[in-house]
Enzyme design. Sequence first.
Site, PDB file in Angstrom:
ATOM      1  N   ASP A  32      47.500  43.366  40.442  1.00  0.00           N
ATOM      2  CA  ASP A  32      46.381  43.950  41.168  1.00  0.00           C
ATOM      3  C   ASP A  32      46.330  43.327  42.562  1.00  0.00           C
ATOM      4  OD1 ASP A  32      44.079  45.593  41.285  1.00  0.00           O
ATOM      5  OD2 ASP A  32      42.951  43.731  41.376  1.00  0.00           O
ATOM      6  N   PHE A  90      41.730  45.997  42.948  1.00  0.00           N
ATOM      7  CA  PHE A  90      41.881  45.721  44.376  1.00  0.00           C
ATOM      8  C   PHE A  90      41.551  44.283  44.743  1.00  0.00           C
ATOM      9  CE2 PHE A  90      39.738  49.808  43.481  1.00  0.00           C
ATOM     10  CZ  PHE A  90      40.901  50.546  43.296  1.00  0.00           C
ATOM     11  N   CYS A  91      41.915  43.343  43.853  1.00  0.00           N
ATOM     12  CA  CYS A  91      41.649  41.921  44.118  1.00  0.00           C
ATOM     13  C   CYS A  91      40.163  41.651  44.260  1.00  0.00           C
ATOM     14  CB  CYS A  91      42.348  41.439  45.390  1.00  0.00           C
ATOM     15  SG  CYS A  91      44.075  41.156  45.197  1.00  0.00           S
ATOM     16  N   ASN A  92      39.348  42.495  43.679  1.00  0.00           N
ATOM     17  CA  ASN A  92      37.901  42.326  43.813  1.00  0.00           C
ATOM     18  C   ASN A  92      37.276  42.414  42.415  1.00  0.00           C
ATOM     19  OD1 ASN A  92      35.129  42.657  44.283  1.00  0.00           O
ATOM     20  ND2 ASN A  92      35.474  43.652  46.252  1.00  0.00           N
ATOM     21  N   ASN A 130      39.511  38.314  46.245  1.00  0.00           N
ATOM     22  CA  ASN A 130      40.020  37.091  45.605  1.00  0.00           C
ATOM     23  C   ASN A 130      40.399  35.996  46.603  1.00  0.00           C
ATOM     24  OD1 ASN A 130      39.640  37.490  42.928  1.00  0.00           O
ATOM     25  ND2 ASN A 130      41.630  38.461  42.565  1.00  0.00           N
TER      26      ASN A 130
END
Length: 497
Positions: free
Chosen positions: A495, A404-406, A146
Amino acid sequence: MPLDSILSTSDEEKAFEEFLNKYPGYGDTSALDDLRRTEYGRLDDQDHVYLDYTGGGLYAESQLRDHITLLRENIFGNPHSHNPSSMAMTKLVERARIAVLDHFKTTGEDYVVVFTPNASGALKLVGESYPFRPGGRFALCADDHNSVNGIREYAREKGAAVDYSPLTSPDLRMDMDRLDKILDAADPQADNLFAFPAQSNYSGVKHPLTLIERARSKGWDVLLDAAAFAPTNELDLGRWQPDFAAFSFYKIFGYPTGIGALLVRRSLLSKLRRPWFAGGTVKIVSVKAREHYLADGEAAFEDGTINYLGIPAVEIGLRHINNIGMHIIGERVRCLTGWLLDQLALLKHSNGRPLVRVHGPNDLTMRGGTITMSFFDVDGRPVSGAVVEQLAAQSNISLRTGCFCNPGSGEATFQLPKSLMEQFFVSEDGMNFSELVALINEVQGVDVSAVRISVGLASNFSDVYRFIQFATEFRDQSAERYKNITAPPESALRDAA
Ligand SMILES: Cc1ncc(COP(=O)(O)O)c(C=O)c1O
């Protein structure tokens, strides 16, 4: 507790022998076993299985000792002045910059090292300073974190076209044909930026570094997010020459947090335009004339007072890593990851249904030591990530769940269509991650909150063995068994990382 999970030490010894036969390279990394005792002894003292190296690395005791000794024995002041305490500090900050350049196999002639608060801070500097404009383009990878995805907001606001290079499913690699089409769409005379991760923080996929030259030859500047790659791989910037590379040091050697770096190819520096100035980033400013001249080099990008007392710990951390040798860390991670993948593939319920599904590559080809998976019960129903995390915590295992920020990798993994995702962005009030997970579960019947484990420099065979033992406890269990396990409080469910 099922009988299978009551495995004795001799089972572990036998498994270790088989592991060594299949992964003999592990034997060459025994220096790390000595360090595990001397530098990371707290793991075994506390019987802790740490499997979140992609979230954050662990520091060695000597790093703390050396840093504290340095601070105790010196008088350090705010750098960049001419008094003795300031000059002593400036010297160490500049030494740390050289250590960073050395570590990434380049020199100050080719790259400028900008210290930032973290990798996100480094990525934001590129986002806010890159000359996005109509006619130019910003290409991302659907596997971006992100903190790279966020750059698209700058690009969009300034009128550049934004494109994502999609991922193939189930291996979560970039679709090279689609990427080529995106890269070919650029006007080479315009300013075009392509950003991709050297290694996925979701699936562990290593994206080919040859993409740097491929994109450049088509008229693109390249931003390499090396945050998840740098902790366990050698990154030779002299060879690969990305225009920008971003890192967080705590991911590489655990301490200190709060310091990252942006490495900028010197020839690209003049292309960046900072949208503001701050103390330390200017040569002169006039209030009456309302003008300023920006400082040269890295100084133009380091806002205010840098983390000057922390920065010498970067040199100490790099020395620690280089004394070990990145190839040794990489080899250990490769062997442990290979064994984990082998074992996860074998985990089945008695009825033959798989107990876990690994998202992304299930062999060692072009992948690192991050493994993301979902758990399933005996009837093939998903076991929520929150349940796995809570039970792991009871076994003193640190792992991570979420996306996971993805989000792009999560969407590709669970094949969530654009039309579905758009529906979640119509409300004025927004929603949080756990609400999103619940809604997707309701609509699609999938639990997108995956489970991630990752190995690193202090990992050993016992850690991964204990994880497989833990996973085996889910064998033949029904999801109902876990229905009373409550998720952590809302605040813990952001997250991240
Ligand atoms: C690939 C990748 N990029 C960027 C980041 C952001 O790093 P930080 O949170 O240290 O800014 C992370 C963090 O996990 C990451 O894994």
